[in-house]
Design a protein around this motif. Sequence first.
Motif, PDB file in Angstrom:
ATOM      1  N   SER A   1      -2.884 -44.795 -42.940  1.00  0.00           N
ATOM      2  CA  SER A   1      -1.538 -44.352 -43.301  1.00  0.00           C
ATOM      3  C   SER A   1      -1.208 -44.697 -44.740  1.00  0.00           C
ATOM      4  CB  SER A   1      -0.508 -44.981 -42.352  1.00  0.00           C
ATOM      5  OG  SER A   1      -0.713 -44.551 -41.028  1.00  0.00           O
ATOM      6  N   VAL A   2      -1.485 -45.938 -45.146  1.00  0.00           N
ATOM      7  CA  VAL A   2      -1.155 -46.358 -46.513  1.00  0.00           C
ATOM      8  C   VAL A   2      -2.060 -45.639 -47.514  1.00  0.00           C
ATOM      9  CG1 VAL A   2      -0.915 -48.305 -48.092  1.00  0.00           C
ATOM     10  CG2 VAL A   2      -0.344 -48.585 -45.677  1.00  0.00           C
ATOM     11  N   THR A   3      -3.341 -45.496 -47.169  1.00  0.00           N
ATOM     12  CA  THR A   3      -4.257 -44.753 -48.047  1.00  0.00           C
ATOM     13  C   THR A   3      -3.781 -43.315 -48.220  1.00  0.00           C
ATOM     14  OG1 THR A   3      -6.149 -46.114 -47.387  1.00  0.00           O
ATOM     15  CG2 THR A   3      -6.632 -43.974 -48.369  1.00  0.00           C
ATOM     16  N   ALA A   4      -3.380 -42.683 -47.121  1.00  0.00           N
ATOM     17  CA  ALA A   4      -2.892 -41.303 -47.175  1.00  0.00           C
ATOM     18  C   ALA A   4      -1.647 -41.191 -48.040  1.00  0.00           C
ATOM     19  CB  ALA A   4      -2.590 -40.792 -45.764  1.00  0.00           C
ATOM     20  N   LEU A   5      -0.761 -42.190 -47.959  1.00  0.00           N
ATOM     21  CA  LEU A   5       0.446 -42.187 -48.777  1.00  0.00           C
ATOM     22  C   LEU A   5       0.099 -42.180 -50.261  1.00  0.00           C
ATOM     23  CD1 LEU A   5       3.580 -42.572 -49.030  1.00  0.00           C
ATOM     24  CD2 LEU A   5       3.112 -45.036 -49.070  1.00  0.00           C
TER      25      LEU A   5
ATOM     26  N   ALA B   1      -4.137 -50.152 -49.880  1.00  0.00           N
ATOM     27  CA  ALA B   1      -3.970 -50.142 -48.429  1.00  0.00           C
ATOM     28  C   ALA B   1      -4.561 -51.398 -47.802  1.00  0.00           C
ATOM     29  CB  ALA B   1      -4.632 -48.899 -47.839  1.00  0.00           C
ATOM     30  N   GLY B   2      -5.721 -51.828 -48.307  1.00  0.00           N
ATOM     31  CA  GLY B   2      -6.347 -53.047 -47.790  1.00  0.00           C
ATOM     32  C   GLY B   2      -5.475 -54.268 -48.031  1.00  0.00           C
ATOM     33  N   THR B   3      -4.843 -54.336 -49.189  1.00  0.00           N
ATOM     34  CA  THR B   3      -3.950 -55.456 -49.509  1.00  0.00           C
ATOM     35  C   THR B   3      -2.753 -55.489 -48.572  1.00  0.00           C
ATOM     36  OG1 THR B   3      -4.594 -55.329 -51.843  1.00  0.00           O
ATOM     37  CG2 THR B   3      -2.570 -56.524 -51.328  1.00  0.00           C
ATOM     38  N   ILE B   4      -2.141 -54.332 -48.355  1.00  0.00           N
ATOM     39  CA  ILE B   4      -0.979 -54.255 -47.470  1.00  0.00           C
ATOM     40  C   ILE B   4      -1.381 -54.549 -46.032  1.00  0.00           C
ATOM     41  CG2 ILE B   4       0.693 -52.628 -46.482  1.00  0.00           C
ATOM     42  CD1 ILE B   4       0.869 -51.400 -49.331  1.00  0.00           C
ATOM     43  N   MET B   5      -2.573 -54.093 -45.631  1.00  0.00           N
ATOM     44  CA  MET B   5      -3.055 -54.377 -44.284  1.00  0.00           C
ATOM     45  C   MET B   5      -3.227 -55.886 -44.079  1.00  0.00           C
ATOM     46  SD  MET B   5      -6.074 -55.306 -42.590  1.00  0.00           S
ATOM     47  CE  MET B   5      -7.381 -54.788 -43.686  1.00  0.00           C
ATOM     48  N   LEU B   6      -3.721 -56.601 -45.093  1.00  0.00           N
ATOM     49  CA  LEU B   6      -3.878 -58.050 -44.996  1.00  0.00           C
ATOM     50  C   LEU B   6      -2.532 -58.751 -44.855  1.00  0.00           C
ATOM     51  CD1 LEU B   6      -6.712 -58.701 -47.627  1.00  0.00           C
ATOM     52  CD2 LEU B   6      -6.886 -58.862 -45.133  1.00  0.00           C
TER      53      LEU B   6
ATOM     54  N   LEU C   1      -4.850 -50.589 -34.638  1.00  0.00           N
ATOM     55  CA  LEU C   1      -3.738 -50.695 -35.567  1.00  0.00           C
ATOM     56  C   LEU C   1      -4.248 -50.965 -36.979  1.00  0.00           C
ATOM     57  CD1 LEU C   1      -0.717 -50.657 -36.012  1.00  0.00           C
ATOM     58  CD2 LEU C   1      -0.641 -53.091 -35.409  1.00  0.00           C
ATOM     59  N   LEU C   2      -5.337 -51.717 -37.093  1.00  0.00           N
ATOM     60  CA  LEU C   2      -5.933 -51.990 -38.404  1.00  0.00           C
ATOM     61  C   LEU C   2      -6.302 -50.679 -39.099  1.00  0.00           C
ATOM     62  CD1 LEU C   2      -8.563 -54.647 -39.374  1.00  0.00           C
ATOM     63  CD2 LEU C   2      -9.030 -52.249 -39.848  1.00  0.00           C
ATOM     64  N   LEU C   3      -7.022 -49.816 -38.402  1.00  0.00           N
ATOM     65  CA  LEU C   3      -7.430 -48.543 -38.992  1.00  0.00           C
ATOM     66  C   LEU C   3      -6.228 -47.635 -39.225  1.00  0.00           C
ATOM     67  CD1 LEU C   3     -10.712 -47.749 -37.003  1.00  0.00           C
ATOM     68  CD2 LEU C   3     -10.482 -48.680 -39.314  1.00  0.00           C
ATOM     69  N   GLY C   4      -5.252 -47.709 -38.333  1.00  0.00           N
ATOM     70  CA  GLY C   4      -4.058 -46.889 -38.487  1.00  0.00           C
ATOM     71  C   GLY C   4      -3.277 -47.244 -39.738  1.00  0.00           C
TER      72      GLY C   4
ATOM     73  N   THR D   1       5.417 -50.966 -46.336  1.00  0.00           N
ATOM     74  CA  THR D   1       4.778 -50.701 -47.627  1.00  0.00           C
ATOM     75  C   THR D   1       5.805 -50.691 -48.754  1.00  0.00           C
ATOM     76  OG1 THR D   1       3.029 -49.389 -46.577  1.00  0.00           O
ATOM     77  CG2 THR D   1       3.382 -49.045 -48.935  1.00  0.00           C
ATOM     78  N   LEU D   2       6.938 -50.053 -48.521  1.00  0.00           N
ATOM     79  CA  LEU D   2       7.991 -50.022 -49.540  1.00  0.00           C
ATOM     80  C   LEU D   2       8.523 -51.418 -49.825  1.00  0.00           C
ATOM     81  CD1 LEU D   2      10.023 -46.846 -48.467  1.00  0.00           C
ATOM     82  CD2 LEU D   2       8.287 -47.042 -50.261  1.00  0.00           C
ATOM     83  N   LEU D   3       8.669 -52.224 -48.779  1.00  0.00           N
ATOM     84  CA  LEU D   3       9.135 -53.599 -48.976  1.00  0.00           C
ATOM     85  C   LEU D   3       8.117 -54.424 -49.751  1.00  0.00           C
ATOM     86  CD1 LEU D   3      10.714 -54.346 -45.473  1.00  0.00           C
ATOM     87  CD2 LEU D   3      11.901 -53.836 -47.612  1.00  0.00           C
ATOM     88  N   MET D   4       6.823 -54.229 -49.474  1.00  0.00           N
ATOM     89  CA  MET D   4       5.784 -54.933 -50.209  1.00  0.00           C
ATOM     90  C   MET D   4       5.757 -54.497 -51.674  1.00  0.00           C
ATOM     91  SD  MET D   4       4.251 -57.157 -48.259  1.00  0.00           S
ATOM     92  CE  MET D   4       5.940 -57.470 -47.715  1.00  0.00           C
ATOM     93  N   LEU D   5       5.953 -53.206 -51.906  1.00  0.00           N
ATOM     94  CA  LEU D   5       5.972 -52.706 -53.280  1.00  0.00           C
ATOM     95  C   LEU D   5       7.103 -53.331 -54.074  1.00  0.00           C
ATOM     96  CD1 LEU D   5       5.224 -48.864 -53.023  1.00  0.00           C
ATOM     97  CD2 LEU D   5       3.807 -50.610 -54.103  1.00  0.00           C
ATOM     98  N   THR D   6       8.293 -53.350 -53.490  1.00  0.00           N
ATOM     99  CA  THR D   6       9.443 -53.876 -54.217  1.00  0.00           C
ATOM    100  C   THR D   6       9.405 -55.388 -54.350  1.00  0.00           C
ATOM    101  OG1 THR D   6      10.714 -53.879 -52.143  1.00  0.00           O
ATOM    102  CG2 THR D   6      10.944 -51.961 -53.558  1.00  0.00           C
ATOM    103  N   THR D   7       8.618 -56.051 -53.508  1.00  0.00           N
ATOM    104  CA  THR D   7       8.536 -57.512 -53.566  1.00  0.00           C
ATOM    105  C   THR D   7       7.441 -57.981 -54.515  1.00  0.00           C
ATOM    106  OG1 THR D   7       9.296 -57.678 -51.265  1.00  0.00           O
ATOM    107  CG2 THR D   7       8.216 -59.622 -52.208  1.00  0.00           C
ATOM    108  N   PHE D   8       6.272 -57.368 -54.433  1.00  0.00           N
ATOM    109  CA  PHE D   8       5.120 -57.846 -55.196  1.00  0.00           C
ATOM    110  C   PHE D   8       4.683 -56.903 -56.317  1.00  0.00           C
ATOM    111  CE2 PHE D   8       4.763 -59.749 -50.941  1.00  0.00           C
ATOM    112  CZ  PHE D   8       4.754 -61.096 -51.291  1.00  0.00           C
TER     113      PHE D   8
END
Length: 237
Positions: A49-53, A90-95, A42-45, A151-158
Motif C-alpha cells: 500500500s505504501v509503495t503504491a502510494l 514503505a519499509g521504514t513505515i512498515m517497521l 499485514l506486513l505485505l499489505g 503514513t501521513l502522520l509519519m510524514l508530518t512527524t519525521f
Amino acid sequence: MKKIKFSDWLKQSLLFVSHDPWLWAGYTLFVGVFMTIGRASLLLGVLFSVTALFVGVGITKYIDLKRSSENPVGIYWALNKSLPLAILAAGTIMLFWFAFMVVSNLLTGELYKTGQFFFYWELTPENLDHRSAREIANWIYAYANVTLIFTLLMLTTFASWFSYPLMLFKNYSWSEAMERGDHAVSRNRKAVYTALGFIIVEALLCTVVTPLLTPVLYMLTSTMMYVSYKSIFEASE
C-alpha cells in the motif's frame, strides 16, 4: 505572487484524470486488486500500500511529462525512478507500524498476536459468506485506510509532506528534503494542513461508507503530492 490554495491543488489533481484516464484508472485498479494481500499478510499489505502510494507520485509525473513532446519518456521510466525509493520509504513505515504493534501487544498481554503481522490467512469462506459487496470491501480495505492515515502522520512527524517528491525529483537527501519541505510547509501551512485534513477525513469515510473508493483515494493522494510539489518547487522552471 498568487497565494497557494488547497482548492487549486484539488482541482489540478482531479484534472490529471483527464490527461490520461486509462493509465490513471488502470493503476488505481491494479492497486485495488493487490491490496487484498493485506488479509493474508499485514506486513505485505502495508508494504504494498505504501509503495503504491509513493510510486503513484512517479506515475503522476509521467502523466505530466507525456503532455510535453519535449520529454518522451515511457511508463518504465516512472517505475524505475520511483520504485526503489518508494520501497525504502514503505519499509521504514512498515517497521514503525511493527514497533507500535509490538508495544501495543505487550501492553495488552497479547504478544502472541505479533506473529499474525507476518502471515494470517483471512480470505476464507467463513469471512466472505453472507456479506454484501460493501461489507466485503470494507473488511478488505480497512487496513489500507489506516495505513494511509498512519503514513501521513509519519510524514508530518519525521519528514514533511514534500519530502518524498523532493528526494525523488530533486535527488535531495532525507535531511535536505525535510529542511526544504518544512520551510515550504511553514509558508503554505493552511493549504498543506487542509490537504492533510481532507485526505484523513476521506480515509475515514472510505473505512465505513465508501470502501471501494480506497484505491481511488490512494491515487488521488499521490497526484496531490505531485501537484502540490510542482506548484511550489517547479513553478519557476
